[in-house]
Design an enzyme around this catalytic site. Structure first.
Site, PDB file in Angstrom:
ATOM      1  N   GLN A  37     -51.482  30.999  21.180  1.00 55.07           N
ATOM      2  CA  GLN A  37     -52.756  30.332  21.449  1.00 55.07           C
ATOM      3  C   GLN A  37     -53.843  31.358  21.802  1.00 55.07           C
ATOM      4  O   GLN A  37     -53.635  32.227  22.655  1.00 55.07           O
ATOM      5  CB  GLN A  37     -52.584  29.319  22.576  1.00 55.07           C
ATOM      6  CG  GLN A  37     -52.206  27.934  22.078  1.00 55.07           C
ATOM      7  CD  GLN A  37     -50.977  27.919  21.182  1.00 55.07           C
ATOM      8  OE1 GLN A  37     -49.980  28.539  21.499  1.00 55.07           O
ATOM      9  NE2 GLN A  37     -51.059  27.225  20.061  1.00 55.07           N
ATOM     10  N   GLY A  38     -54.973  31.244  21.150  1.00 55.24           N
ATOM     11  CA  GLY A  38     -56.070  32.176  21.365  1.00 55.24           C
ATOM     12  C   GLY A  38     -56.134  33.277  20.311  1.00 55.24           C
ATOM     13  O   GLY A  38     -57.106  33.997  20.219  1.00 55.24           O
ATOM     14  N   ASP A  39     -55.075  33.414  19.528  1.00 53.38           N
ATOM     15  CA  ASP A  39     -55.099  34.355  18.393  1.00 53.38           C
ATOM     16  C   ASP A  39     -55.668  33.694  17.151  1.00 53.38           C
ATOM     17  O   ASP A  39     -55.999  34.374  16.170  1.00 53.38           O
ATOM     18  CB  ASP A  39     -53.693  34.875  18.082  1.00 53.38           C
ATOM     19  CG  ASP A  39     -53.162  35.790  19.166  1.00 53.38           C
ATOM     20  OD1 ASP A  39     -53.946  36.603  19.685  1.00 53.38           O
ATOM     21  OD2 ASP A  39     -51.960  35.688  19.489  1.00 53.38           O
ATOM     22  N   SER A  40     -55.755  32.378  17.168  1.00 51.15           N
ATOM     23  CA  SER A  40     -56.227  31.635  15.995  1.00 51.15           C
ATOM     24  C   SER A  40     -57.527  32.195  15.453  1.00 51.15           C
ATOM     25  O   SER A  40     -58.409  32.603  16.202  1.00 51.15           O
ATOM     26  CB  SER A  40     -56.465  30.169  16.363  1.00 51.15           C
ATOM     27  OG  SER A  40     -55.276  29.464  16.239  1.00 51.15           O
ATOM     28  N   ASP A  94     -57.083  26.456   6.444  1.00 52.70           N
ATOM     29  CA  ASP A  94     -57.690  26.567   7.779  1.00 52.70           C
ATOM     30  C   ASP A  94     -58.611  27.791   7.854  1.00 52.70           C
ATOM     31  O   ASP A  94     -58.240  28.822   8.392  1.00 52.70           O
ATOM     32  CB  ASP A  94     -56.549  26.671   8.810  1.00 52.70           C
ATOM     33  CG  ASP A  94     -57.019  26.522  10.248  1.00 52.70           C
ATOM     34  OD1 ASP A  94     -58.223  26.294  10.464  1.00 52.70           O
ATOM     35  OD2 ASP A  94     -56.165  26.660  11.146  1.00 52.70           O
ATOM     36  N   HIS A 107     -60.022  25.291  12.530  1.00 59.77           N
ATOM     37  CA  HIS A 107     -59.704  24.540  13.756  1.00 59.77           C
ATOM     38  C   HIS A 107     -60.313  25.187  15.006  1.00 59.77           C
ATOM     39  O   HIS A 107     -60.224  24.621  16.089  1.00 59.77           O
ATOM     40  CB  HIS A 107     -58.188  24.335  13.899  1.00 59.77           C
ATOM     41  CG  HIS A 107     -57.437  25.473  14.501  1.00 59.77           C
ATOM     42  ND1 HIS A 107     -56.754  26.408  13.746  1.00 59.77           N
ATOM     43  CD2 HIS A 107     -57.252  25.840  15.792  1.00 59.77           C
ATOM     44  CE1 HIS A 107     -56.185  27.276  14.558  1.00 59.77           C
ATOM     45  NE2 HIS A 107     -56.468  26.965  15.797  1.00 59.77           N
TER      46      HIS A 107
HETATM   47  N1  ARG Z   1     -53.438  27.404  16.911  1.00 58.82           N
HETATM   48  C1  ARG Z   1     -53.328  28.527  17.780  1.00 58.82           C
HETATM   49  C2  ARG Z   1     -54.697  28.926  18.334  1.00 58.82           C
HETATM   50  O1  ARG Z   1     -55.584  28.126  18.347  1.00 58.82           O
HETATM   51  C3  ARG Z   1     -52.600  29.658  17.159  1.00 58.82           C
HETATM   52  C4  ARG Z   1     -51.187  29.353  17.081  1.00 58.82           C
HETATM   53  C5  ARG Z   1     -50.384  30.381  16.427  1.00 58.82           C
HETATM   54  N2  ARG Z   1     -49.041  30.041  16.757  1.00 58.82           N
HETATM   55  C6  ARG Z   1     -47.978  30.677  16.314  1.00 58.82           C
HETATM   56  N3  ARG Z   1     -46.825  30.329  16.758  1.00 58.82           N
HETATM   57  N4  ARG Z   1     -48.084  31.644  15.457  1.00 58.82           N
HETATM   58  O2  ARG Z   1     -54.877  29.963  18.894  1.00 58.82           O
END
Ligand code: ARG
Length: 396
Positions: free
Chosen positions: A224-227, A129, A84
């Site tokens: 967000q941003g750790d993905s 993912d 993603h």
């Molecule tokens: N989808 C998020 C990203 O793009 C990461 C989300 C992780 N969220 C969580 N609650 N662990 O960075």
């Protein structure tokens, strides 16, 4: 131009990463599509969420990707990240990968531009993912992160690392952060999300290719941003192994909603096959030898050592020497790595002043055989502060 990864997420139309930024507002207003992203409801604690700043060299295989995601060095030329985070498969020169630094603005950072991307084609249909980003040229001598190929490490406590938001709705971080989170079973994780799924507010989980982690009381999580970044654990031999890829969650660090990660052990075969197809240099993982015994360093005293026996390595003249020393004043220390043929490398000579610890990987070029006894020698040359050797590791 890319939008940030979490805005580009496609799989969860109601509550993807994109929508999760709006979740706080959505809960209050029930108008998720008009909810402004970035709000902070003030109920979560600061950091990766709930973490601390990582030390330089502590997670040497970490990568920051310019679209706002994390990743890990899988080979010297391929970064493993989340599907993603990228815009599908094919030639892609839009991504910059930053390696080798905790501080993204450090002048010692190493950068490469992407040349090609492979995104798992079954990601959108529950297939996992993950994606691979091939770099325009290898980062020679980079420390690589081996991926889990069995479920042996899919349990216990995990370490999460990244530059993502330190609180739900918060900004990206300049300094890399880390935290630890406990494993959550598939059944508990599915049960946690089921009410949201039933309400049409969250996509069904894919437990066969996902692994969850977090405290039931929340407070610590990726965000967000750790993905795309790795969730790791030390394996039986004390070496880091990647068990997860940061994927999604309901908000960040909320009580009752674990973080959801791609389960690397279930995807490892496909990852390896597609990495081989992308080509480039160096087999995944390298070969590592380590000693994680604790050796006390006497104050202002004699040198102490930790040794590693290396066998079966041929044709190598370079090594990544990983040094993990706990100390309350690193400027006291003279740290030397000695090769089997007796070549000495002073890797730290009373440098770093009053800072704590030396957790660092040093690339060394040596002559003679790699096989035999490698020695880490540490001497404390000033009174007062003390510490211990925690680990010595060689990766060829
Ligand atoms: N989808 C998020 C990203 O793009 C990461 C989300 C992780 N969220 C969580 N609650 N662990 O960075």
């Amino acid at each position: 131009m890319h939008v940030r990864s979490w805005l580009a997420a496609r799989r969860r139309p109601v509550l993807t990463a994109a929508a999760s930024l709006g979740v706080v507002a959505a809960l209050a207003t029930m108008t998720p599509s008009s909810a402004a992203p970035g709000g902070d409801d003030g109920t979560v604690s600061p950091n990766i969420v709930g973490g601390t700043t990582a030390a330089q060299g502590e997670f040497p295989w970490m990568v920051r990707l310019s679209m706002g995601c994390g990743g890990a060095m899988y080979t010297e030329q391929i970064v493993l990240t989340a599907a993603h985070c990228v815009d599908g498969s094919g030639p892609d020169t839009s991504i910059t990968a930053t390696y080798g630094v905790v501080d993204l603005q450090s002048s010692s950072r190493v950068t490469r531009t992407s040349t090609q991307v492979y995104a798992n084609p079954s990601y959108g249909s529950g297939g996992g993912d993950w994606a691979l980003v091939k770099l325009s040229s290898p980062i020679s001598g980079a420390t690589l992160l081996p991926i889990a190929t069995s479920t042996a490490n899919d349990n216990g406590t995990f370490t999460i690392v990244g530059w993502g938001a330190a609180s739900e709705g918060g900004g990206q971080q300049r300094y890399q952060r880390k935290a630890t989170v406990p494993f959550v079973s598939d059944s508990d994780c599915v049960a946690a999300y089921q009410p949201l799924v039933n309400a049409g507010q969250y996509d069904e989980l894919s437990p066969g290719v996902e692994i969850c982690a977090g405290y039931s009381q929340g407070g610590v999580d990726t965000c967000q941003g750790d993905s795309g970044g790795p969730m790791v654990k030390r394996d039986g031999a004390g070496n880091w192994i990647q068990v997860g890829i940061v994927s999604h969650g309901y908000g960040c660090a909320r009580a009752g909603y674990p973080g959801v990660y791609a389960q690397v052990s279930a995807l490892a075969g496909d990852i390896a096959a597609q990495a081989a197809a992308l080509g480039g240099t160096t087999a995944p993982g390298g070969t590592s030898f380590s000693n994680n015994a604790t050796v006390a360093i006497p104050d202002n005293g004699a040198a102490v050592t930790s040794t590693v026996q290396v066998t079966g390595v041929s044709g190598k003249t370079s090594v990544q020497a990983g040094v993990d020393i706990a100390h309350t004043y690193r400027g006291d220390l003279v740290v030397t790595v000695v090769s089997p043929s007796g070549q000495s490398f002073v890797v730290s000579n009373k440098s770093g002043g009053s800072a704590d610890n030396i957790v660092q990987t040093y690339p060394l070029t040596f002559s003679g055989s790699a096989n035999g006894t490698w020695t880490l020698r540490v001497q404390d040359t000033a009174a007062q502060d003390t510490g211990s050797i925690r680990g010595f590791k060689l990766t060829f």
